[in-house]
Each structure stands twice: as structure tokens, then as C-alpha cells.
Design an enzyme around this catalytic site. Sequence first.
Site, PDB file in Angstrom:
ATOM      1  N   SER A 182       0.845  -1.194   0.000  1.00  0.00           N
ATOM      2  CA  SER A 182       0.000   0.000   0.000  1.00  0.00           C
ATOM      3  C   SER A 182       0.887   1.254   0.000  1.00  0.00           C
ATOM      4  O   SER A 182       1.694   1.416  -0.905  1.00  0.00           O
ATOM      5  CB  SER A 182      -0.967  -0.041   1.171  1.00  0.00           C
ATOM      6  OG  SER A 182      -1.984   0.929   1.042  1.00  0.00           O
ATOM      7  N   GLU A 312      -9.049  -4.284  -4.374  1.00  0.00           N
ATOM      8  CA  GLU A 312      -8.359  -3.573  -3.313  1.00  0.00           C
ATOM      9  C   GLU A 312      -9.321  -2.825  -2.391  1.00  0.00           C
ATOM     10  O   GLU A 312      -9.369  -3.060  -1.187  1.00  0.00           O
ATOM     11  CB  GLU A 312      -7.372  -2.576  -3.929  1.00  0.00           C
ATOM     12  CG  GLU A 312      -6.269  -3.205  -4.768  1.00  0.00           C
ATOM     13  CD  GLU A 312      -5.093  -3.690  -3.953  1.00  0.00           C
ATOM     14  OE1 GLU A 312      -5.154  -3.619  -2.712  1.00  0.00           O
ATOM     15  OE2 GLU A 312      -4.117  -4.130  -4.565  1.00  0.00           O
ATOM     16  N   HIS A 407      -7.822  -5.411  -0.161  1.00  0.00           N
ATOM     17  CA  HIS A 407      -6.588  -4.760   0.263  1.00  0.00           C
ATOM     18  C   HIS A 407      -6.062  -5.414   1.539  1.00  0.00           C
ATOM     19  O   HIS A 407      -6.824  -5.680   2.470  1.00  0.00           O
ATOM     20  CB  HIS A 407      -6.896  -3.284   0.520  1.00  0.00           C
ATOM     21  CG  HIS A 407      -5.723  -2.378   0.513  1.00  0.00           C
ATOM     22  ND1 HIS A 407      -4.863  -2.242  -0.546  1.00  0.00           N
ATOM     23  CD2 HIS A 407      -5.271  -1.503   1.460  1.00  0.00           C
ATOM     24  CE1 HIS A 407      -3.936  -1.353  -0.268  1.00  0.00           C
ATOM     25  NE2 HIS A 407      -4.156  -0.879   0.949  1.00  0.00           N
TER      26      HIS A 407
END
Length: 485
Positions: A182, A312, A407
Site C-alpha cells: 500500500s 483492493e 486490500h
Amino acid sequence: MEVLTTAGLVRGFWRGPSAAFLGIPFAEPPVGPLRFAAPVPHRPWDGVRDATSYGATAQRGGDGGVSLVPEPSYPGESTLNVNVFTPTPGGPPELPVLVYIHGGGFVSGSPSSPWYDGVAFNRDGVVTVSVSYRLGFEGFGWVDGATNNRAVLDWILALEWVRDNVAAFGGDAARVTISGQSAGGGAVLTLLGMHQTQGLFARAHSMSGVCADIPLAKAEATGRAIARQAGVDPTLAGFSSLTEEQLRHAQDAVSSAAGNGGPLGMLKGMLDDRLPFGPVIDGELVTRPVLDAFAAGVGGDKPLLFGTTEDEFTFIFTEARSKLRFIPAALLLARIGVPSAVRHTWLDANPGPRAAGTAETIGRYVTDRVFRAPILRLAKVRAGHADAPTWLTTFTWRSPTRGLALHCIDVPFVFDTLDAERVAALAGPNPPEELARELHSDVVEFVQSGSAPWPAFEPGSATAKRYDVPPSIVEHGYESVRALL
């Protein structure tokens, strides 16, 4: 177990076949005159410094409140520190090294998550280092009269600490892989595109990386807005007069105001303004966006492994499913300005999300716009300007508790820490161990050799390794995002 670093002796502890050294400071505490300054290497200490517990974190309180990953906070001023996990402390400096930069949108997170424990990498002959850095405005905010990109300088100083000290922990400073997820994945890409960092690592691994690439004018506008919110001048003296808590409240208030506007406002904000903080194109340290740096060949001699999960940020929109179910996805996309031809081509390429509903469709669109299309764009640019190969991955195994390959779900599979705290909340009570073995072993191979066991990226095919049960090699692995390029 004691190891001698450039600043003095540190005492770690054994945990079965490997040792942990926690909270070793690589810089002086960023407080007082150093609060909005470049980090300064930590001064030497006398005696033996205890390294058996995690150090202070830049994140204050809980786990940041937004992360899917358990990332605990620890109080204290010495927030710039590293954690080292090694199977051979004091041994010959011959093992490859993985340096991990945590995520959290550049505003939260810490290096002390049980998901980032290096024990499995140690088992497979890799020394692992997790690093901390300043967050939010403290790390990235524009301040008149202060150093820009302070957190980027934190990353660089941490890598310099690794270069100068990892041999004492059995690591080879010439075989360092930088890795992150990320915001941490974005940090990896930023560092890969900087001339100043090229001697500090040999390869790069980016998971769901987001390049902030914030223009200096935008950073200045945000800084001035936060100063107004806090009632101070936007200067070094003004911001220094605020406590951490006062500055954080002002930062949060400005960020929250920018995110108002219901589902449509949320969608526009995620696509247009995405991140309020992150690496700033200041013309001095970070001189250009990552894509432009790659086009200039910067970092082109270093192998790159990177990829995304299939959905995500879809979970953000499925939480608003009841508000979105009566709004056609095509209408929402039209209202945010997606051209008709692009809209129809993309929708045709994504029949699965369309069948699931508007929330899933919009979530996939955001995933493709924010994560997957940029990755394909970066891979294409590198293919034309880099000597070293690029490998793509896509993680498509779906959480049994959330119904999505969302995610962060890939993180405990990469670290092979499926038994860690809170993994079951995301991956269910019986996550597939064979998938963790496959993904983890592929990352180990990349860290050890600088290559991956499937075809490298070529613009005509975009072959990717798909992590699911079973895993597979997929040609045109990012085909669904081509309409957005």
C-alpha cells in the site's frame, strides 16, 4: 544475544531458530528542533541497549483506526527505529536482506505488526528488517521554512543504517530488497525512482503500491489549510507551537472536510484527490513523478516484482451497498466524467462485478483506476527503458469473511504468518496454507536471486502470476484494465 552496531551494542533474544532485535533507533528522536527537520543519525550509546521490545511508533493510539492489519502503537519520542529478525546474528554477512516499509496511507501504521514478523523469512535464509517513519503532516506536510519530504529522508536514513549495520546480523548489504505494501509499496516505487537511493538496494518488491506524487503546490495548499484550521501561521514557528495532538486534530479536520459528499463525493475524492499526504515533488529530493523517473531509466538496473489484489478497495463501497443498489454503475461512472467509450469498454471487460451489483462494480473500477492501471502503466514504461525485468502478480483468492480479494489480504501470505493475530478475521479460520507457501516461496526466490519463476512482463501479453487456489500463470493478467490506460 548481543550484536555490535555502529552506535553501540544491542541485546536481542532468541525465538526458536532465529533472533529478534526490536526498536533499534536509527535516528535521533524527531522532536524539538528536529521535529520538522531531516533525520539525524542516532548518537552512540554506552553499554548494551535493550532491543527486546518494540520501539515507539509515529502512530499514536490503537492501530490507527483504519487499517485491516493489526499495527499496534507504542508511546515515546524515539519513533525512528528498526526491527531486525535474523537466523544468524553475528554470523558471516552472506544472507539476502528484505527491508519492509509498512502501509497506512502515509498517515497511520507501524512496523510492529505480528503480520510483519520475519520468522518465516528467517527460516528460509532471509534477514528481515522492518522500518518506521514519520506519518501524516509530521512526515510529509509542507511547512514554510522547513525540510520537505521528511519521511522520505527517514526511509533513506533507515536504508543507510541497513547498509552500515546489517552485516553484523548476518545480512549481505549488497543483496537488499526493499519491500512494502500500500503506502509502503508506493514508498518502494518512489525510492526506486530516485537517483540518490540507487546504491542502497539491489531489487524492489511493491505490493498494492500507490504513488502519491503530490505536486508541491497541492502540498502547500494543504499545509496552509491545516495552519488556518489550527489558528497558526504556516511557518516553522507556527507549526512548532502545536502539540502532536493539536496538529493531528487539524490534519484530520481538513482531511475529513475534503472527503464529504456521500457516495459520489467519496468516489470522486478517491479518484481525484486520493492521498492528502505522501512523497511531494519538491524539485530537490523528489524531482519528478515515479512514471517520469522510470521513463528516464532511473532504477532500470534493478529487478521489480509488483502486483495488486483483485478488489483492493471494493469493501469500502460494499459497506454502502444499500445506498448504491438503486443507482446504475454506468450512471455513476458517467457522473464522475468517465467518457462513454471508456465506460462501455471497461464495463464489458468486467462482467463479474457487474453481475454482483453497483457497489462491487464501482469498487472494482476504483481498484483498477487507483491500483491496477497505474501498475500496468509503470510496467510498460519500464519495459521500454529498463535493463532489468519486471514481474507482475495478482492476488485473487477471496476472503471467506469479506467475499473479496481485498486490500491487505495478501500480506500474511507473503510473510507466511497465517497464525498471527487477526488473520482469521480477514482470511477465515482455515486460510489455505498451500497458497501461503507458494506466494512466500516466490518472494523468497526473488529476494535471493532477483528473479521470479514465471515469464517477465512484456507489453504485448502482460503475463502475471495469479495467486488463488490453485495458483496459475495468466497471459493478459491485467486485461480488464486496458480501457483505462
